[in-house]
Design an enzyme around this catalytic site. Sequence first.
Site, short mmCIF file in Angstrom:
data_model
loop_
_atom_site.label_atom_id
_atom_site.label_comp_id
_atom_site.label_asym_id
_atom_site.label_seq_id
_atom_site.Cartn_x
_atom_site.Cartn_y
_atom_site.Cartn_z
N GLU A 249 0.81 -1.23 0.00
CA GLU A 249 0.00 0.00 0.00
C GLU A 249 0.84 1.27 0.00
O GLU A 249 0.52 2.24 0.69
CB GLU A 249 -0.96 0.00 1.21
CG GLU A 249 -1.98 -1.10 1.12
CD GLU A 249 -2.88 -1.19 2.33
OE1 GLU A 249 -4.09 -1.25 2.14
OE2 GLU A 249 -2.38 -1.22 3.48
C1 ACM Z 1 -2.05 -5.39 4.01
O1 ACM Z 1 -3.12 -5.90 4.40
N1 ACM Z 1 -1.97 -4.10 3.72
C2 ACM Z 1 -0.88 -6.20 3.81
#
Ligand code: ACM
Length: 547
Positions: free
Chosen positions: A359
Amino acid sequence: MRGHRLRTPPHRPPRSLARLGVALLLTVAAGVGAGGAAAPGTAAGGARQAAAPAALDSVIPAPAAVAPGGSPYEITADTAIRVPPGSSAAAASARDAGEYLAGVLRPSTGFDLPVGSESGEVELRLSARLKKAVGTEGYELTSGADGVLISAAAPAGLFHGVQTLRQLLPPTVEADTAQDGPWLVAGGRITDEPRFAYRSAMLDVARHFFTVEQVKRYIDQLALYKYNTLHLHLTDDQGWRLAIDSWPNLAEYGGSTQVGGGPGGYYTKDQYRELVAYAASRHMTVVPEVDMPGHTNSALASYAELNCDGVAPPLYTGTSVGFSSLCVPKEVTYDFVDDVVRELAELTPGRYLHIGGDEAHSTPHDEYVAFMERAQKIVAKYGKTVVGWHQITANPAEGAVAQYWGTTGGEQEVIDAAKAGTPLVLSPANRTYLDMKYHAQTPLGLSWAGYVEVRQSYDWDPGTYMRGGVPESAVLGVEAPMWSETLSTNDQIEFMAFPRAAGAAELGWSPAAKLGWDGYRDRLVAQGPRWEAMGIDFYRSAQVPWE
Ligand code: ACM
C-alpha cells in the site's frame, strides 16, 4: 446469543467449574466426582467408568497418519514424564518440552508428574533416525496400556507431539484448577509431520500496542496448533513499537500513541528479546516487520529529515492507509533504513526480516521499485532473508519471500514471480485475515475483504490456491494476520482468532488428503470446551454444531 459478542473483560475470564459444565456433566454421568467429594483423579471405586478417550484423529491440525488400536493409557498420580539425558542443546530443549507438558497437566490433574531422565510412562525421546520419516518438526506418538511415547528427530517435533497429546486428553486438562479425570489417551500410533515449513500468525502491535504479557498469551494459544512463526507488525502510521538506539525518537515519540489516541507504547530491546526467547521456547520464530516505504507516518513524525519537504507531520491516530511515504530520493532515508535493519537483525535469531512494501500509494511506482531494490540489499547485507508483502514481486531480490494478501490468487506479477522462484507465504485476505468480520453484525473487525465466516476461512487448499500454474512447491507456507485497527484487548484478539486461527494452522500443517470442511467442523466442536477451559471467548459460529 450465538454470533454476538457478549462482553469484553479486561483479562482472562475466571476458569470456574461452571464454565466447564459440559465436561462436568459427562464426568458425573460416569459416576466420578459426584458431589465434588472425590479428590481429582483418585475417585476410584466399583462404579467408576472410563469415558471414551478422544480419537487419535480428532485433533487439529489433522495428523498426517493415524493407526488407532490397543488399550488407552491413563495418566494417574503415579505417572512420571521421562525426557532424554545428556547435556546437548537438543536434550535440554527436549527436557524443556517435558517440563512444559508437566506445566500444562499439573494444575488440572493435581498430579506431581515428576520430570526426569531415569524412567517415566510418558516419554519424550529424541531419535535421529526419525528425521527421514518425519523431518525436524514431525513426531511419532504411540500410546498403549503401559504409557505414551513421543519420538522425534528434534525438540520441535517433541513439542508438536506434546500439543497432540494435550488435545487427546479431555478439554478440562487445560483448566488451571484441579479437575476430575480420568485422563485417558487412546491407544494406537500417530505419525505426523507438517505439509508446509512456514506456519505463521501475525499480530499488528502498531495500530494498537500489545504488551509483552499480551503477546505471550497469544503465543501460548498459537502453540497448541503447531504454529512455528510469529510475525510482528512492529511499525505503521500510528505507531513505532521497537526501540532503535540510533534513532531514539522512533519509539519514544513515534510510539507514544495509537489508533483512537491512547498512550500507545513500545518494546525496549530487552523486552523484545524476552518476546523472541519466549516464542522460541514454544518453537516459534519471530519474524519482525518494519513496513516501508509507506505506512511510515510514525517515523516521518519522529524525524523531520525523513520527509521530502523537511517538515514532520503530526502523529496519526486514525485508520486510513496509503498516505505516507519515506522520501525515496533523499540519502538520509537509506541511513535510516540501514540503521533500523542492522539493529533489528541483531535482535533477530531467525533468518527472515519483513520489510512490508504494501500500500505504498503515496510513493510513485518508479521510486517504489528503486527504494525496494536498495532496502532488500540492506537486509541481505545484514545476513537476513527478505519477506515483503506481495507488492515486492515488482522487483523481488533473489531468495526474497512474497507474502500474498490478495483475494483472487490471480495477480500476474505474483504468479510470474512465484514461477520464477520467489517463494510465497499465503495469507489471502478473504480467507486468513483474522481481523475480517465473521458476518455483518460482528461488532469488531473490518470488512474490506468481505465477511470471513469459519468455513470461508478454512475451505481452500494452499497447494492449489494460486492461479496460473503456480505449483505447490512455490508455497512456503500459510499465515493468519491479525490487524488491530479495531482490536485492543486479548479478549478481542481471541474472539477474532478462534476458531479461524485453528483452521489456518490446519491448512499449514495437514496433508491435502486430510483437509475437508465436514471433518474439520466435527473436530472443531471438540475445541469449544477446550477454549472455554483456556479462558478463550471464541466466536460460536452457527456453522459449527457446538455441544
Ligand atoms: C495489508 O493488508 N496491507 C498487507
